[in-house]
Motif scaffolding. Structure first.
Motif, short mmCIF file in Angstrom:
data_model
loop_
_atom_site.label_atom_id
_atom_site.label_comp_id
_atom_site.label_asym_id
_atom_site.label_seq_id
_atom_site.Cartn_x
_atom_site.Cartn_y
_atom_site.Cartn_z
N ALA A 176 -10.01 11.91 52.63
CA ALA A 176 -10.08 11.64 54.06
C ALA A 176 -11.52 11.45 54.51
O ALA A 176 -11.79 10.73 55.47
CB ALA A 176 -9.43 12.78 54.83
N CYS B 109 -10.91 7.78 55.94
CA CYS B 109 -9.50 8.15 55.88
C CYS B 109 -8.95 7.70 54.54
O CYS B 109 -9.60 6.94 53.81
CB CYS B 109 -8.69 7.54 57.03
N PRO C 186 -13.51 17.11 56.07
CA PRO C 186 -12.98 16.17 57.07
C PRO C 186 -12.85 16.82 58.44
O PRO C 186 -12.68 18.03 58.56
CB PRO C 186 -11.60 15.81 56.51
N LEU D 116 -10.42 17.10 61.37
CA LEU D 116 -8.98 16.88 61.47
C LEU D 116 -8.36 17.34 62.78
O LEU D 116 -7.21 17.01 63.07
CB LEU D 116 -8.27 17.58 60.30
N GLY E 105 -7.43 9.20 64.98
CA GLY E 105 -7.74 8.93 63.59
C GLY E 105 -9.12 8.32 63.42
O GLY E 105 -9.99 8.40 64.29
N THR F 294 -10.80 11.25 64.48
CA THR F 294 -10.70 12.26 63.42
C THR F 294 -10.66 11.54 62.08
O THR F 294 -10.67 10.30 62.04
CB THR F 294 -9.44 13.14 63.55
N ASN F 295 -10.57 12.28 61.00
CA ASN F 295 -10.44 11.66 59.67
C ASN F 295 -8.99 11.52 59.22
O ASN F 295 -8.71 11.34 58.03
CB ASN F 295 -11.23 12.45 58.62
N HIS F 296 -8.08 11.56 60.17
CA HIS F 296 -6.69 11.24 59.86
C HIS F 296 -6.50 9.73 59.79
O HIS F 296 -7.38 8.97 60.23
CB HIS F 296 -5.77 11.82 60.95
N CYS G 292 0.16 15.44 58.04
CA CYS G 292 -0.86 15.25 57.02
C CYS G 292 -1.43 16.60 56.60
O CYS G 292 -1.46 17.55 57.40
CB CYS G 292 -2.00 14.37 57.54
N GLY H 42 -5.78 15.39 55.62
CA GLY H 42 -5.90 13.98 55.95
C GLY H 42 -4.97 13.05 55.22
O GLY H 42 -4.94 11.85 55.51
#
Length: 875
Positions: A204, A256, A288, A290, A467, A502-504, A781, A784
């Motif tokens: 991620a 991601c 990450p 998240l 994300g 975010t790192n999603h 998730c 991630g």
């Protein structure tokens, strides 16, 4: 070497030990009616074939196990049976995008061969392995019933040739779709065509230290391996912000698990994927980000170098909400949370790029805005847009998930590097990792009313997880803010909605676009207030729904086409009859903009070209993705010109400059319809002069319509008009004695039902999606990475899970729409979760604040959505 009989002919193939029958049929035998929707899961049914007369999902069946067997696909069914099948599905309007239908049609044959007169329940059970994301299954079951009758000698209903507005004219190319004869991008071939494959990040968040492609390049059959260093133009693109790299470079971070670090072109897909697995990428994993609330705090690591972690902040303030709440007779508050949702359109992403003799590049795309695709690919390659000829191949579903680029730019790059046509197709897992999802949104609501139950104020704070990339996430939260009060009259409003990086996986457009998240919270609060006041769900909504002259959440005065009260009245008898019968009943109302609005200039563009064979090609800039757009645009042209429906052949490509942006915001019918109407009036003028089409060959009738009178959210203007039009709905959910879904009734103000059968089908499909959203669908998730890629886990309802569904159409003329029409593609699921939550609260007394409501008896009765794992580690 495997020998089997395929559609009556003996075929001998040399197959690999792990090669599926599906791949053997499609890649070696040229049989394309079986589609690849989920290989190797065998959970969507699109690849169904008959092996020795038994239905089998061919993606999960090794080809070597077919030695000596007989394999039948739709291509091998008799001409008479094919004709009956196609006519039955078209007559019932039992298909939309069409991707799932060939497999279902073959399943219907197998069922009817054994049981000539199945019940509706038996049909639903028989198609349980099949997933349809578009229709809600109602009309599919109708089609199989019709087919059963036709096989017994009963006449099929004739689909009228009348293509005027208000008639259920047959879907454009419906018969070819039903039989799998109309190609999707993955079905297309070109001489000398190569296959592509991608290398995705497993992290991620991580820094890319090195990319070693030597082993991949050395594999026989590999023709190119490309990384960021091979991109001749601008690597970063995006619909609103250029913050998304088509290929991540050495020294940069992956943001991601859908980031692409390399792409491969090879002689076939098997070789391309083997080569992609040989690309060695050295990463330095990083922690990450998240949690969206942590992301927007000072000092949080920056997710994206192109923008700070607050992607957007939308603010609406009218009146004095704080004072109004303090003076209210009743105030309720709570935190509502919605989930990340996978679009799960049946057709995974695929693109085909082909070098042309004149030096241009042809791009065949399934995107929701092919001119946006063209613009971004041209920038990526460093060439003028005119060097890219783009053509839409109507796709197998999208629902917002194909607005952003997926693999169009990488495919085009490989075609440029090799000088050969390249087709790049994503697997289901790759698709889920790459494309944007529906936003999870946390919503803190405080809502007040007076002693009679009339709303006084709404205070709401929302934060959405957008994300790793912007996509249109800021606009989704803007729309959630704008719809925070639903279709209810609220004099004092205080709303702040934040979209956070975010790192999603990215989150962007999905059917409803923030309105359905807000509706779940607002209708929940309304139900709580009803209890305080002593009203039922119908009564409190009757006292608060907007009428002409009332003010929408954003401050826009609603001046026309406000049909929500009529939709409420349409379900009154159903609501009270169910309550009188002792049923648990929930009710909710919805509103959804038609047209993006909020100060954006929008276009409808059309060209009508009279061809030498006396047909008319109808060009427009919006995408057909199963909603029936091309059909209704032809109906507008027929209504104006008086010409038969068969005369018009809709098409979307870059022959003309018809860029209109994305097919989004329930606007394509609204705006493209106006353009078609205008162009058709010019054609009609020539026809009225006594000229026939054969006299007009080569004439081009053009219309470009601009809509630029909306105002931005929060604009200081004399008159606020955030949107061109609105759709409205009221939905009623009825549970049985065990708390299971029994019946669902939806009344919708559609402006004008241009094609009633297609319109009802759109709403039935929306309800199906909305029920999954309410009860079973989610894509959690962990670190991630999605915790599952299995279709049944993701939770989309099957045919046997659907309640009896009834749709009531209300026509409240929209003066800014063509012949009074407005968009219906999204409103169908806006109130659904609220209605289900209300019914569940009536059943067991539990008010649920989090989606999906998997702890409910209604969810427990559904056959899908059972993800295993440690939920405490999921986000």
């Amino acid at each position: 070497m495997v020998e089997f009989r395929l559609n009556g002919e003996v075929r001998r193939l040399e197959v690999a030990a792990d090669e599926s029958l599906l791949d053997a049929l499609r890649e070696r035998c040229g049989v394309t009616s079986p589609k690849d929707g989920c290989q190797p899961q065998g959970q969507c049914g699109c690849c169904l074939v008959l092996v020795d007369g038994q239905p089998k999902v061919s993606c999960a069946l090794p080809a070597e196990r077919c030695q000596g067997k007989t394999v039948l696909t739709l291509e091998g069914v008799s001409a008479e049976e094919r004709d009956l099948t196609a006519r039955a599905f078209v007559a019932a309007a039992g298909l939309q995008c069409g991707f799932c239908i060939p497999g279902i049609a073959l399943r219907a044959k197998a069922l009817l061969d054994k049981n000539p007169s199945p019940s509706r329940d038996e049909i639903a059970k028989a198609i349980d392995v099949h997933l349809c994301r578009c229709t809600g299954y109602v009309k599919i079951v109708d089609a199989i019933e019709l087919l059963a009758g036709a096989r017994r000698g009963q006449p099929l209903p004739e689909v009228g040739a009348d293509a005027r507005v208000g008639q259920s004219f047959a879907r454009y190319q419906g018969a070819a779709l039903a039989l799998g004869d109309r190609p999707y991008v993955a079905d297309m071939t070109r001489p000398g065509m190569l296959a592509g494959a991608v290398v995705l990040s497993p992290h991620a968040r991580a820094k890319v230290l090195a990319i070693d492609t030597r082993a991949a390049r050395a594999l026989p059959g590999v023709r190119a391996v490309a990384t960021a260093a091979d991109v001749p133009g601008e690597r970063w693109y995006g619909l609103l912000y250029a913050d998304w790299p088509g290929l991540v470079a050495i020294g940069e971070e992956v943001r991601c698990v859908g980031d692409v670090v390399a792409v491969v072109a090879a002689d076939d897909e098997r070789t391309a994927r083997a080569a992609a697995a040989l690309v060695e990428v050295q990463y330095q994993p990083l922690p990450p980000v998240l949690d969206p609330e942590e992301s927007v705090r000072e000092g949080a690591p920056r997710v994206n170098p192109k923008h700070d972690n607050v992607l957007s902040r939308s603010i609406i303030r009218r009146g004095d909400a704080e004072a109004a709440l303090a003076a209210s007779a009743h105030v309720v508050e709570g935190t509502w949370q919605t989930q990340r949702i996978e679009h799960l359109y049946l057709e995974p992403e695929c693109a085909l790029a082909e070098p042309l003799p004149d030096g241009r590049l042809a791009l065949f795309t399934q995107g929701q805005g092919v001119f946006d695709d063209r613009r971004q690919v041209a920038s990526f390659l460093g060439v003028p847009e005119e060097q890219i000829h783009v053509e839409l191949v109507p796709n197998g579903g999208a629902f917002g998930g194909k607005e952003d680029m997926s693999i169009q730019s990488q495919t085009a790059l490989l075609a440029r590097l090799t000088g050969r046509p390249v087709k790049l197709r994503l697997s289901r897992e790759e698709s889920i990792r790459i494309h944007p999802k529906r936003h999870p949104i946390k919503m803190d609501y405080k809502v007040g009313c007076d002693a009679e139950g009339r709303l006084t104020a709404v205070q709401a704070r929302m934060i959405g997880d957008s994300g790793a990339y912007a996509s249109v996430g800021g606009k989704v939260l803007e729309r959630a803010a704008g719809h925070a009060c639903g279709p209810y009259r609220v004099p004092h409003v205080d709303v702040i909605a934040v979209a956070a990086y975010t790192n999603h996986p990215p989150c962007g457009a999905m059917r409803g676009f923030g309105a359905n998240q807000a509706a779940f919270a607002m209708d929940g609060a309304l139900d709580l207030l009803a209890q305080r006041v002593g009203l039922d769900g119908y009564q409190i909504r009757e006292r608060n729904v907007v009428d002409v002259g009332d003010v929408f959440s954003t401050g826009q005065v609603l001046e026309k086409s406000v049909g929500v009260r009529k939709t409420l009245q349409a379900v009154k008898d159903v609501y009270y009859a169910a309550r009188a019968a002792g049923k648990a009943v929930g009710i909710a109302c919805g509103i959804k903009n038609s047209g993006i609005g909020n100060g954006v200039s929008e276009w409808g563009k059309c060209r009508l070209v009279v061809e030498p064979d006396a047909t008319v090609t109808l060009y427009n800039g919006y995408t057909e993705m199963g909603q029936g757009l091309l059909t209704v645009l032809a109906q507008f042209a027929c209504e104006v010109t008086g010409l038969p429906g068969a005369v018009f052949h809709p098409k979307v490509d870059s022959t003309f400059a018809l860029g209109c942006g994305q097919t989004t915001g329930s606007r394509a019918t609204l705006f493209a319809g106006r353009a078609v109407k205008s162009a058709a009036e010019k054609l009609r003028a020539d026809l009225d002069q006594g000229l026939a089409l054969r006299d007009l060959v080569g004439r081009v009738y053009a219309a470009d319509i601009v809509i630029d009178d909306t105002t931005a959210l929060g604009a200081k203007v004399d008159k606020i008009k955030t949107h061109t039009a609105f759709g409205y709905a009221t939905q009623v959910c009825i549970l049985d004695g065990d708390g299971h879904l029994e019946r669902f009734v939806a009344a919708h103000d559609v402006g004008r039902a241009v094609n009633p059968a297609l319109c009802v089908g759109q709403i039935e499909g929306s309800i199906h999606m909305g029920l999954g959203y309410a009860l079973t669908e989610e894509l959690p998730c962990q670190d991630g990475m999605p915790v599952t890629f299995k279709l049944r886990d993701i939770g989309v309802l099957r045919a046997r899970d659907m309640p009896v569904t009834e749709v009531i159409l209300i026509e409240e003329h929209e003066p800014e729409g063509p012949f009074g029409a407005k968009g219906v593609g999204e409103i169908g699921l806006v109130p659904t979760a609220g209605a289900v939550a209300g019914a569940l609260a009536a059943f067991d007394g539990i008010r649920r604040y989090t989606l999906p409501m998997k702890d409910s008896p209604a969810a427990a009765a559904i056959s899908v959505g059972r993800i295993k794992g440690d939920r405490s580690r999921w986000r």
